[in-house]
Design a protein around this motif. Structure first.
Motif, PDB file in Angstrom:
ATOM      1  N   LYS A 118      -2.124   4.491  -8.454  1.00  0.00           N
ATOM      2  CA  LYS A 118      -3.014   4.442  -7.292  1.00  0.00           C
ATOM      3  C   LYS A 118      -2.404   3.621  -6.170  1.00  0.00           C
ATOM      4  O   LYS A 118      -2.486   3.992  -4.985  1.00  0.00           O
ATOM      5  CB  LYS A 118      -4.369   3.857  -7.680  1.00  0.00           C
ATOM      6  N   THR A 119      -1.768   2.505  -6.505  1.00  0.00           N
ATOM      7  CA  THR A 119      -1.144   1.665  -5.480  1.00  0.00           C
ATOM      8  C   THR A 119      -0.070   2.431  -4.722  1.00  0.00           C
ATOM      9  O   THR A 119       0.024   2.357  -3.486  1.00  0.00           O
ATOM     10  CB  THR A 119      -0.537   0.408  -6.127  1.00  0.00           C
ATOM     11  N   ASP A 122      -1.670   5.052  -2.502  1.00  0.00           N
ATOM     12  CA  ASP A 122      -2.220   4.397  -1.307  1.00  0.00           C
ATOM     13  C   ASP A 122      -1.108   4.047  -0.318  1.00  0.00           C
ATOM     14  O   ASP A 122      -1.292   4.139   0.907  1.00  0.00           O
ATOM     15  CB  ASP A 122      -2.970   3.118  -1.705  1.00  0.00           C
ATOM     16  N   LYS A 123       0.029   3.651  -0.850  1.00  0.00           N
ATOM     17  CA  LYS A 123       1.163   3.296   0.007  1.00  0.00           C
ATOM     18  C   LYS A 123       1.696   4.527   0.741  1.00  0.00           C
ATOM     19  O   LYS A 123       2.035   4.459   1.930  1.00  0.00           O
ATOM     20  CB  LYS A 123       2.265   2.651  -0.840  1.00  0.00           C
ATOM     21  N   GLU A 125      -0.101   7.131   1.504  1.00  0.00           N
ATOM     22  CA  GLU A 125      -1.123   7.444   2.517  1.00  0.00           C
ATOM     23  C   GLU A 125      -0.979   6.538   3.740  1.00  0.00           C
ATOM     24  O   GLU A 125      -1.017   7.012   4.891  1.00  0.00           O
ATOM     25  CB  GLU A 125      -2.516   7.302   1.929  1.00  0.00           C
ATOM     26  N   ALA A 126      -0.819   5.253   3.503  1.00  0.00           N
ATOM     27  CA  ALA A 126      -0.729   4.306   4.614  1.00  0.00           C
ATOM     28  C   ALA A 126       0.501   4.574   5.477  1.00  0.00           C
ATOM     29  O   ALA A 126       0.421   4.554   6.716  1.00  0.00           O
ATOM     30  CB  ALA A 126      -0.694   2.867   4.071  1.00  0.00           C
ATOM     31  N   LYS A 289      -2.794  15.242  -1.149  1.00  0.00           N
ATOM     32  CA  LYS A 289      -3.777  14.904  -2.172  1.00  0.00           C
ATOM     33  C   LYS A 289      -4.402  16.168  -2.756  1.00  0.00           C
ATOM     34  O   LYS A 289      -4.665  16.247  -3.970  1.00  0.00           O
ATOM     35  CB  LYS A 289      -4.862  14.013  -1.587  1.00  0.00           C
TER      36      LYS A 289
END
Length: 544
Positions: A118-119, A122-123, A125-126, A289
């Motif tokens: 997940k981390t 998220d990275k 995505e950011a 995603k």
């Protein structure tokens, strides 16, 4: 586990094979008007019609029994639970964890890997958001509008094929190039078209030392520094997907722009990981995603559906039937959709690198066929070339037809013609054309009876050629994710049946090692005498 050829179901299939070889699918359809409905299913937006296969209920029953006897259910559970099923490297095989939306933990060596998955997501995505919003700027303050993705093997092919397949979903303000070939012509041609101020390079190499990838990245760096830039500017234009953070930082990349890779993800299964960063940059994170979500839906089906209703298992066991009992040596993938034209090359690597092996998990040499040759190209082009071989070869060549019922910017006439060719070819392969039918067509040709018979022999097509037809409403990101996962799981099933480790690639590794040794000889660092006479001759011809 007992030897494959000693399995009860194997013996039963050997008995059935000669009987089925004498049957024609035309007769099967005539004798059973429910065949098409019974031999079809739909999952994840994909409809599979497998009725045009040289099988009966009895054959399918024995194929599924073989899967049970070979421990397929246990193998599936072992992969999803994080067991080290890559036995020769003592690694788990957890590409499925990268698209796990179940909120269930997945453990490797007692450690739950889902938080780090997940981390990383998220990275991705950011960073994607920072590029698309213009927050991430180049060294002159301009926004990024070009991505050059540098990799090799799965680190290159997965992102490239996915991005090409989803061209209608690509962002208008981002252009993506993919570079893999160590042939300098490739990187040279790409660099000649991009603007140094607005280009971002994504280097994908777990070790940060893969020969082709590193050299292409160094060439890109030299080009970048030749444009009146500084070493400090590299951090704004180069990012990496790698486990070797130290090497990436020494190269000049910002530590926060190095995206991690786990050792439980193989290259050809890695597009779901941070290796998919170029996909996210090209399409937008929401579409990346959705690709993961489509694969997850296929994962859930694969784990839960009984073998008789399990799409990956059905495709895989049909492949085992043709490879081991019906004499097939290859399998063709024929997409009738221009943007999906690269998909056969993707499955070629996935399948042949996984199951192109002749040693079982317990170290024995097989005495049966394993991975087939995977090949193909987009449909209508192939109809004017290699389809001849499929129609009239004396060896069976199973085929997968792939077709979307709806396409972007659809021209009805074009798409109707495309559909008619796809479905018509599947029908022709199954049905064929008899000598008598060909002779009848020549009755008014003006030829003599002898000439008619000779020509009719040439025109005769035996038919009885097997195919699967996979139809989807549209090739959107979610459907493509499900489609790729379908073929991944097919590979696992067949590897389980054949007793192979589908997740190492020692043949690939040998080529890398010898290539490096030859490079040392070419550059004068090693004596030529250590090579065979042919290699010495070729090196001398190249260097002199």
């Amino acid at each position: 586990m007992e030897k494959l050829t000693n399995a009860n179901a194997w013996a039963e299939l050997e008995k059935l094979a000669p009987l089925i070889k004498r049957k024609h699918m035309r007769d099967m359809f005539e004798q059973d008007d429910t065949r098409a409905q019974r031999y079809s299913l739909e999952i994840g937006g994909i409809f599979l019609d497998y009725s045009k296969n040289r099988v009966t209920d009895e054959v399918l029953t024995q194929l599924f029994s073989l899967a049970t006897q070979r421990g397929l259910k246990e193998k599936i559970a072992a992969m999803f639970s994080g067991d080290a099923i890559n036995t020769t490297e003592d690694r788990a095989v957890l590409h499925t964890a990268l698209r796990n939306f179940s909120k269930k933990s997945v453990y490797v060596g007692g450690h739950d890997v889902m938080p780090e998955v997940k981390t990383t997501l998220d990275k991705v995505e950011a960073f994607t958001t920072s590029v698309h919003s213009g927050a991430h700027k180049g060294y002159t303050g301009k926004s990024i509008d070009t991505i050059v993705s540098i990799g090799i093997g799965g680190s290159f092919l997965g992102p490239k094929i996915v991005t090409e397949s989803l061209k209608p979903y690509q962002r208008d303000n981002i252009k993506v190039h993919f570079v893999a070939n160590v042939d300098g012509c490739h990187i040279h041609d790409v660099l000649a078209t991009v603007d140094v101020e607005t280009t971002l390079f994504v280097m994908s190499s777990k070790s940060f030392s893969t020969q082709e990838t590193l050299q292409n990245t160094l060439t890109a760096k030299d080009w970048f520094l030749s444009k009146n830039t500084s070493q400090a500017d590299i951090a704004k234009h180069f990012v990496a997907v790698s486990s070797n953070v130290k090497a990436a930082v020494e190269f000049g990349m910002a530590k926060e722009n190095v995206f991690p890779m786990a050792d439980w993800v193989g290259g050809r299964y890695s597009l779901w990981s941070a290796i998919g960063l170029p996909i996210s940059l090209a399409l937008g994170f929401e579409h990346f995603k959705a690709i993961l979500e489509g694969a997850f839906e296929m994962d859930e089906h694969f784990q839960s559906a009984p073998f008789e209703e399990n799409m990956p298992v059905i495709l895989a066991m049909l492949g085992v039937w043709y490879r081991n009992f019906m004499g097939a040596q290859s399998h063709a993938l024929l997409p009738y959709y221009h943007y999906l034209r690269g998909f056969p090359a993707y499955v070629q690597q996935l399948d042949m690198e996984s199951n192109g092996k002749s040693t079982t998990l317990n170290g024995l040499t097989v005495d049966y066929g394993t991975g087939p040759i995977i090949w193909g190209s987009e449909g209508t082009n192939g109809q004017h070339s290699f389809y001849q071989l499929i129609h009239q070869s004396n060896l069976p060549i199973p085929v997968d037809f792939l077709f979307p019922t709806t396409v972007p910017n659809q021209n009805t006439t074009h798409h109707n013609m495309l559909a008619s060719n796809c479905f018509g070819q599947a029908q022709a392969l199954m049905q064929g054309k008899t000598f008598e039918e060909c002779l009848q067509d020549l009755q008014n040709s003006g030829l003599s009876q002898e000439e008619k018979q000779v020509l009719a022999n040439h025109k005769t097509m035996p038919g009885n050629n097997p195919s699967n037809t996979l139809v989807f409403n549209q090739l959107d990101p979610k459907t493509l994710g499900a489609l790729i996962a379908l073929y991944e799981h097919k590979v696992l099933v067949q590897g389980c049946i054949w007793g192979l480790n589908s997740f190492d690639q020692w043949g690939v590794e040998l080529g890398k090692v010898l290539g490096n040794q030859v490079l040392d000889m070419i550059e004068g660092n090693t004596e030529l005498s250590s090579a065979d006479s042919s290699t010495q001759q070729l090196i001398e011809r190249f260097t002199n």
